[in-house]
Each structure stands twice: as structure tokens, then as C-alpha cells.
Design a protein around this motif. Structure first.
Motif, PDB file in Angstrom:
ATOM      1  N   GLY A   1      13.035  -3.233 -46.500  1.00  0.00           N
ATOM      2  CA  GLY A   1      11.990  -2.553 -46.577  1.00  0.00           C
ATOM      3  C   GLY A   1      10.275  -3.066 -46.143  1.00  0.00           C
ATOM      4  N   THR A   2      10.305  -4.399 -47.053  1.00  0.00           N
ATOM      5  CA  THR A   2       8.756  -4.866 -46.605  1.00  0.00           C
ATOM      6  C   THR A   2       8.474  -5.488 -45.468  1.00  0.00           C
ATOM      7  N   SER A   3       6.977  -5.733 -44.748  1.00  0.00           N
ATOM      8  CA  SER A   3       7.148  -5.826 -43.706  1.00  0.00           C
ATOM      9  C   SER A   3       5.381  -5.582 -43.512  1.00  0.00           C
TER      10      SER A   3
ATOM     11  N   ALA B   1      10.604  -5.253 -40.573  1.00  0.00           N
ATOM     12  CA  ALA B   1      10.496  -5.231 -42.276  1.00  0.00           C
ATOM     13  C   ALA B   1      11.376  -6.273 -42.236  1.00  0.00           C
TER      14      ALA B   1
END
Lengths: 456, 184
Positions: A87-89, A83
Motif C-alpha cells: 500500500g505504500t506509494s 502502490a
């Protein structure tokens, strides 16, 4: 018992594998019933172990400490989702099942019920599940890192919040480890009070989970009644110990507080009420063909697989495994109370329900006997700032919880936590493939692995 | 067998049924009627998302649905999809690994919507505050309308918090029209 092995001995070691972890210098492996071996790390790595249950631990060690299991490099990460800070993964690639006509169903991390987050990727053909891949790690909070550098008394608040449904068991296993490291024996009254809380916790989880399974199979009545039994226990726990889940009551050195005035009566009243209701609820389970039809033969875990994964708790005991940490390795005060441990062979949802139904009256008996023989005396000893290593275990409602820690002048230099769920998740992946997709919620509930407990 | 079980059940019921505190339940119902019936038409649907809890809050959330607390008597119920929800109820510290899922769950809800953070972890990260993989409570990811503190808060506190939320938000949730367009 702890000893250093050469790399060859490390790989050849046989036994019931429980857990693996690394610290700065060594890789450790824990075998039932508490045999600890270690091997020196070489260039940030160690030889991979072939035990079935070792996979998750080796992936976790790489994610947490960067230590590579040589021969196991290709495995996907455990809790590291790659991530970005916001928080984007990226999604990992879930390879397609080669069978013709197979397709994938993706579920989670947000599920339909009030439940913890996890992602399940099913390969299905029609209704039949061909393969399940669980992706966990969504609840990773960095608990091990938070506990390092703190005193056991301070760190107990984290142990109590590793898995809230087993807060007493986790606190107890942590206290056992911290006490062993400090060479401390908790006072007898504390030992009894801890056991009372542990059995109340077991009872509370068994009642609500069995009810929830009935609910998943369409029997709302059983769900409602069993949820009520749990509520009685929570209210008794509040009256006796000042907290509905008994969080932060078990601390290194003893217990945080005595049984409250009126607590004994509240607990005994709740036990009597449950005892009065259990037989009729149990009969509903056994009498209704439509309920039996959902649970018998569903979500199979064959005994040899349970053995290979050293499955504990009701998952293991429903598949012929006799293990119970209260007896082996065992800890006070159970050795003098002739503990009965039910074992089933079928390995299906029905067997897991049966084991849990049979453990309920046993926990009721134990709590009554612990209360009747409650010793007087001190509640807690202050742990001295010690240096040493400790290994602690407690049997949570879902199986053994292990804590390993190293104290350096009274502070936790390193620590590892192995919840029973860690060995149960791969079994869930297998059990799902023995049934259709629609049975998965029921199977998942029947194993009830902790997400928080493995994500750490 | 059903009648037999039923009769046995009636005859042997030993424990007196526990009931919610009648005064508390009455008061909460009255408060809710005043606020919700007009503003929301008495149907509030809640979508729960666990974003890094220890699962203690989930246990107490489930307890709000038991016979004793019976959340639905206040017109509140849990639903299976954010698409059906008026309230997003979040537990847990907001881990980095749940950030995307939580934001997407909020974005999937029809507006106007309310966000409730339940439990100390959801308030600000609780005991896990300061961990590099903990973003620090629900507010770190989505705007929060109400926090219900506690570790975990008990079922009565959760219900009281939700009722208070409905009372307080008369500006955010526009009153429902008494007569629907085209019906007059």
C-alpha cells in the motif's frame, strides 16, 4: 444507436461527449443522448479525443486496460497510485504555480468530516485559490473486473455499491443496460416502484445536502432540520422497501420485492411532513443576508464551461444546461408525468441550492402520482441467458449515470460505468479558483461529486 | 423577520417530532454511564476514516448525529483529527490506495486507542472481497477492537456498537485516577 468509425471520423466527431472506455478490441465513445461510436484499437491504442470531459476517461482506460490515447500520453494516471502490494506509494509531483508568492496547500486523503477520501492540492496566493488539482482513486476497488464473468442478477450487488448515495440510480441504470442486452421489458408495476424509489433517493440526498451546505455556512439550525427530513425519508424507505437506502431493491428484470404493507402510508406521511416544513426552511435560506453572502457568487461554473463538459444534474442545471436523463433520452414511466426541470443561469453555489430546493416539491409530486397510479401485476421477470450489448441510463440526484455492458451467454463479458461525477470533478477544480480557500468545503459540497463512483 | 418565522414555525408545525425509542436511549445511557464515566471520564472522541466504502456507511454515520439519534447525548462525538481521537472508526474495504493513509491515521492517534470497523466492507471486504486491489477489511491494516456489521448498519446499530465497545474495554483503557497527582 451504435456504429464503427474510422480513426479520422472518431477524432472529428462532434457532440455532447459523455464517456469513453475500451474493451479488448475497441475504444468506445458515448455522446448525448445515447449515441455510441467505436474505433478499432491499433497496437493497444486509439486516437485521443479533444472533448473537455474525455481526459479522465482516457487516463482511466490506460490505468485499467493499458490502452493509450495517442496524443494524450503525458497525462498523469487517474486511479493508479503506483502502490506497492503493502500500500505504500510515492507522491506524484504537483508542479508549483509560477505566480510569485504562490504556495501549495495539501488536503487529504483523510478529511476533517465524515466524507470519502480524496487528495486536493491547492495553489494559493494569500486566500485566493489559483489552481486546484484533485487526486482521486483512493477508493478504487476493481468493481468492473469483479462484475465481469457474472450474471446480471449476481452483478447487481456491485452496481448497488458503486456509489451508496445513488444506489437506486446505479441499480436502475445497470438494470436498464442488462434488460436492453437481454431484450427484456420489466413489468409496469416494477417500473413504477423503481421510479418511486429513485425519487425518494433524490429527495433524501437533496434535503441532507442542502442542509449540509447551510451547515458549512454556519447555519446549524438548517443543517439539523434538513437532516431530520432525510431521516424521515430513510425511515419511510425502511418501512416501504425494507432498507433505509433501498439498496439491492432494483434488480435486472424488475424489483426484488413489492411495496410492504403500510409502506404507502409511511411514504405519504413522510412526504406530507416534509412538504409542511420546506417553505419555512426555504425562507430562512432566502431571508438571511449572512447566508446569502456565503453562497451568492461563490464557486462559479460559467454556462459555457458546463456546456463543454456536458455537466448534468444540479451542476449543469444551475449553469443553464437543460439536460435531464429522465426526459432525454428518457425512460419509463416519466414520459406521462409532465416532469418539471428547474434551470438557473448564475452557476454559483446559490444557484445549485436553488435548483435542488426546486426539485424537492417536484419529487414529492412525482412519488404521490406514482403511488396513486401504481399498476398491479408482476414484479420481476427472470432474465434469460442472452448474448448482446446494452446501454442504460438513469438520472441520479447528481446527474445521469450510464452503464454499458456486453453479455455473452448470460454472463457479463465487459462493462463500463460512468457516474455523472466524472464530468463534474474538473468543474469543481475550476469553480474552486473563483473563490477563496475557506469557501472550498462549501463549493465541494455544492457539487458533491461521488469519489467512490469515479474510483470504481 | 426572525420572530415572524419563529411564530409561523410554532403555529404550523404539523408533524409530531420523532424521538429515539425512550427505553433504548435510557438503557444505553445507563450502560454508558456505568462504564464510561469511570473509565474514560465520559469523553470519547471518534475519528472517521473512509478506506474504500461506497459512501453508504458515511450516510448512516452522519445520521447518528441527527436530532433523532443524537450521538453526543452518549458522550460520543466525531472530531476532525486523529490527534484528538480515542476511537478510530473505519469504513470501507481497505483499498490498496488507502492503506498508507489509514496506517498513518492510526499511528497519529494517542494511545490507548480503539479501532472500530463499521459496515460489511470494513469487516472483511464485503461483496468486494477477492479483488486484487482490496486488502480485505480494516483488520488487514490495523488491529480491530470491534466490528459493526451491516450494509450499511443503521444509526441505532452503530451507536449500540460504540456503547458496547466502551463497556467491554475495561482492561485496555486504564481507569482514570480519581485524584490527579499533586492534588491530594
Amino acid at each position: 444507436m451504435i456504429r464503427e468509425l474510422s480513426a479520422a471520423e472518431w477524432q472529428a466527431k462532434q457532440g455532447r461527449f459523455v464517456a469513453l472506455w475500451t474493451d479488448q478490441n475497441f475504444a468506445y465513445a458515448l455522446y448525448h443522448p445515447g449515441e455510441l461510436v467505436f474505433v478499432a484499437l491499433e497496437q493497444g491504442g486509439y486516437p485521443a479525443l479533444a472533448h473537455k470531459g474525455a481526459g479522465w476517461f482516457m487516463r482511466l482506460a490506460r490505468d485499467l486496460n493499458g490502452h493509450v490515447a495517442r496524443g494524450f500520453e503525458a497525462a498523469p494516471p487517474a486511479i493508479d497510485h503506483g502502490a506497492a502490494p503493502d500500500g505504500t506509494s510515492p507522491w506524484p509531483n504537483f508542479a508549483r504555480h509560477p505566480e510569485e508568492g504562490a504556495h501549495q496547500v495539501a488536503v487529504g486523503p483523510v478529511h476533517a468530516g465524515i466524507i470519502e477520501p480524496g487528495h486536493f492540492r491547492f495553489d494559493v496566493k494569500g486566500e485566493q485559490v489559483l489552481r486546484l488539482t484533485a487526486r482521486l482513486g483512493y477508493e478504487h476497488k476493481g468493481i468492473l473486473a469483479l462484475m465481469r464473468g457474472k450474471s446480471p442478477s449476481h452483478a447487481a450487488r456491485f452496481a448497488a455499491r458503486v456509489s451508496g448515495d445513488a444506489t437506486v440510480a446505479h441499480s436502475l441504470a445497470f438494470a436498464h443496460a442488462a434488460e436492453q442486452a437481454a431484450g427484456l421489458t420489466p413489468p409496469p408495476r416494477a417500473v413504477h416502484l423503481r421510479a418511486i424509489m429513485a425519487e425518494l433517493e433524490r429527495l433524501a440526498n437533496h434535503t441532507s445536502d442542502v442542509g449540509a451546505m447551510a451547515g458549512d455556512a454556519g447555519f446549524a439550525f438548517l443543517d439539523a432540520r434538513f437532516a431530520l427530513l432525510r431521516e424521515w425519508l430513510c425511515q419511510a424507505a425502511q418501512a416501504g422497501f425494507g432498507h433505509r437506502l433501498m439498496m439491492d431493491r432494483v434488480v435486472p428484470g424488475g424489483v426484488a420485492d413489492d411495496l410492504a404493507d403500510g409502506g404507502r402510508e409511511a411514504i405519504l406521511a413522510a412526504l406530507s411532513a416534509i412538504e409542511a416544513e420546506l417553505p419555512s426552511l426555504r425562507r430562512v435560506f432566502e431571508d438571511y443576508a449572512s447566508l446569502q453572502d456565503r453562497v451568492v457568487g461563490t464557486g462559479l461554473v460559467p454556462p459555457d464551461l458546463a456546456e463543454a463538459y456536458a455537466a448534468g444534474g444540479y451542476v449543469g442545471r444551475a449553469s443553464g444546461q437543460r439536460g435531464d436523463a429522465r426526459l432525454s433520452p428518457g425512460y419509463a414511466p416519466y414520459e406521462t408525468f409532465a416532469l418539471y426541470v428547474p434551470v438557473e443561469q448564475a452557476g454559483d453555489v446559490a444557484a445549485r441550492i436553488k435548483v435542488r430546493l426546486e426539485e424537492m416539491p417536484e419529487s414529492i409530486r412525482l412519488v404521490r402520482e406514482f403511488l396513486a397510479s401504481l399498476p398491479d401485476g408482476a414484479l420481476c421477470l427472470a432474465p434469460e441467458p442472452a448474448t448482446g450489448m446494452g446501454l442504460g441510463v438513469a438520472e441520479s440526484f447528481r446527474g445521469p449515470v450510464w452503464y454499458w455492458l456486453r453479455l455473452d451467454a448470460g454472463q457479463i463479458a465487459d462493462i463500463f460505468i460512468a457516474d455523472a461525477s466524472t464530468l463534474h470533478w474538473p468543474l469543481l477544480e475550476y469553480a474552486a479558483t473563483t473563490s477563496i480557500l475557506a469557501d472550498f468545503p462549501l463549493i465541494n459540497k455544492s457539487m458533491n461529486g461521488s469519489y467512490a463512483g469515479v474510483d470504481l | 423577520m426572525v420572530w415572524k418565522t419563529t411564530i409561523q414555525h410554532l403555529l404550523r408545525r404539523a408533524a409530531p417530532a420523532l424521538r429515539p425509542d425512550p427505553a433504548l436511549a435510557k438503557e444505553m445511557r445507563a450502560r454508558l454511564e456505568a462504564a464510561a464515566a469511570q473509565r474514560l471520564g465520559r469523553a470519547l472522541s471518534i475519528r472517521h476514516v473512509a478506506a474504500g466504502s461506497c459512501n453508504g456507511c458515511e450516510l448512516e454515520l452522519r445520521a447518528t448525529q441527527t436530532l433523532i439519534y443524537d450521538l453526543t447525548q452518549y458522550g460520543l462525538s466525531f472530531v476532525a483529527s486523529p490527534r484528538h481521537a480515542d476511537i478510530l472508526l473505519v469504513t470501507g474495504v481497505s483499498t490498496r490506495n488507502m492503506a498508507q493513509a489509514l496506517r498513518e491515521a492510526r499511528a497519529a492517534m494517542p494511545d490507548p486507542a480503539l479501532v472500530v470497523a463499521v459496515g460489511d466492507c470494513a469487516v472483511d471486504g464485503g461483496v468486494f472481497k477477492g479483488s486484487p486491489v482490496v486488502l480485505g477489511g480494516t483488520k488487514a491494516l490495523v488491529p480491530v477492537d470491534l466490528v459493526i456489521a451491516g450494509c450499511p448498519p443503521n444509526p441505532a446499530e452503530i451507536i449500540a456498537g460504540l456503547v458496547t465497545l466502551v463497556e467491554a474495554h475495561d482492561t485496555k483503557m486504564p481507569p482514570k485516577p480519581k485524584i490527579l497527582p499533586g492534588m491530594a
